[in-house]
Enzyme design. Structure first.
Site, mmCIF file in Angstrom:
data_model
loop_
_atom_site.group_PDB
_atom_site.id
_atom_site.type_symbol
_atom_site.label_atom_id
_atom_site.label_comp_id
_atom_site.label_asym_id
_atom_site.label_seq_id
_atom_site.Cartn_x
_atom_site.Cartn_y
_atom_site.Cartn_z
ATOM 1 N N ARG A 33 0.813 -1.215 0.000
ATOM 2 C CA ARG A 33 0.000 0.000 0.000
ATOM 3 C C ARG A 33 0.848 1.267 0.000
ATOM 4 O O ARG A 33 0.513 2.267 0.635
ATOM 5 C CB ARG A 33 -0.965 0.006 1.199
ATOM 6 C CG ARG A 33 -1.954 -1.141 1.221
ATOM 7 C CD ARG A 33 -2.882 -1.121 0.018
ATOM 8 N NE ARG A 33 -3.785 -2.252 0.011
ATOM 9 C CZ ARG A 33 -3.560 -3.385 -0.642
ATOM 10 N NH1 ARG A 33 -2.447 -3.533 -1.357
ATOM 11 N NH2 ARG A 33 -4.429 -4.367 -0.613
ATOM 12 N N SER B 158 -11.330 0.715 2.958
ATOM 13 C CA SER B 158 -10.591 0.171 4.096
ATOM 14 C C SER B 158 -9.963 1.306 4.896
ATOM 15 O O SER B 158 -9.230 2.131 4.350
ATOM 16 C CB SER B 158 -9.501 -0.784 3.616
ATOM 17 O OG SER B 158 -10.066 -1.911 2.997
ATOM 18 N N GLU C 71 -5.158 3.828 6.573
ATOM 19 C CA GLU C 71 -5.042 3.680 5.130
ATOM 20 C C GLU C 71 -5.732 4.846 4.425
ATOM 21 O O GLU C 71 -5.309 5.279 3.365
ATOM 22 C CB GLU C 71 -5.646 2.354 4.664
ATOM 23 C CG GLU C 71 -5.452 2.078 3.196
ATOM 24 C CD GLU C 71 -5.758 0.644 2.808
ATOM 25 O OE1 GLU C 71 -6.190 0.438 1.657
ATOM 26 O OE2 GLU C 71 -5.577 -0.261 3.622
#
Length: 307
Positions: free
Chosen positions: A179, A228, A298
């Protein structure tokens, strides 16, 4: 809250600008949470050349925020002091190229790129169907879902620096990790070239439909959410830690931890950005207390808190 209007000054300094400039533009419509204060300046460039021209002439001290679909973004209630650049229609083009390749603008929705690949018989890009954002966000965050990641299929990414210089990056040059991309934050991605493999269009579309069904049955896809909320810690799943901390369904005003998937935060309609961020921080505290794991956000949180 209102910011000083910079648009007249910018227009005077950039007579050949073709994109749209707006002063004190609302940012709530720019993110899926539908929250946030105004953008001092909202700029929608016409194309890559227009973006580069704007950045060449923009005072380097003025902060810049880039927005695609806003699916993983929380703009705080005080808004953004500086320029918000929205990559819209001029950055959404896609084309299929020889060698099982797809070229896509940074503003193209991931799902549309996945579908274009599927219809062309290009396998390997179906995972993009599970990412509710744009290609620019996938490049910046090494977006991934359902067993695939951007790093698996990217050949080249193009962008523009804060100074207006056009640059390109190979897959190795992106510095992909989980990520994350190590490309400097001030680079604005404008285009990506992906390479898949030969596949049967019917089989690929069936795989995409399965991803759609899986998302619909396990995630609150038709709500005001930011996707998320927390990254998965090494060897752990964020939602399991949130659930074990007793946070499923936890509320703060109109902000709630989803009962369907507790790594999602939901705005039931009247939540402020402060409500959503505060709820997320409460979840982080509870997870740390119960498991000793410190969750990392995130969702990108930006802007000024309301004063």
């Amino acid at each position: 809250m209102m910011f000083p209007d910079l648009t007249s000054e910018l227009k005077a300094e950039m007579p050949d600008l073709r994109g749209k400039l707006e002063a004190n533009a609302p940012t709530a419509p720019l993110s899926w949470f539908r929250t946030g204060g105004p953008a001092q300046v909202l700029f929608t460039p016409a194309d890559v050349d227009d973006l580069a021209y704007f950045l060449v002439h923009l005072d380097r001290t003025i902060p810049v925020l880039v927005v695609g679909l806003g699916s993983n973004l929380l703009i705080r209630d005080g808004g953004w002091e500086g320029v918000v650049i929205r990559l819209a229609k001029g950055f959404a083009e896609m084309s299929v190229e020889p060698g099982h390749r797809v070229r896509a603008g940074a503003g193209a929705p991931d799902v549309k790129v996945a579908r274009a690949a599927a219809e062309a018989g290009i396998a390997g890009l179906s995972f993009l169907r599970g990412i509710p954002g744009t290609i620019g966000g996938a490049l910046r965050m090494n977006g991934g879902a359902y067993g695939g990641e951007t790093k698996d299929v990217l050949l080249e990414a193009k962008g523009v620096t804060r100074g207006g210089e056009k640059v390109s990056f190979t897959n190795a040059g992106m510095g992909f990790t989980y990520r994350h991309s190590s490309v400097p934050d001030d680079v604005i991605f404008t285009e990506a070239l992906f390479e898949g493999r030969s596949g049967d269009p019917a089989e690929i579309l069936a795989e995409m439909n399965a991803i759609t069904e899986a998302r619909s049955s396990t995630q609150p896809v038709n709500t005001r959410t930011g996707g998320s909320t927390f990254k998965n810690p090494p060897g752990r799943k964020a939602w399991e830690l949130v659930d074990a901390a007793g946070c499923r369904g936890l509320r703060r005003g109109d902000a709630q931890v989803s009962e369907m998937h507790c790594n999602f935060l939901i705005n039931h309609g009247a939540a402020s950005a402060a409500d959503i961020e505060g709820l997320g921080e409460e979840v982080r505290r509870k997870v740390l207390e119960t498991s000793g794991v410190e969750l990392e956000w995130e969702i990108k949180r930006v802007g000024l808190a309301r004063v």
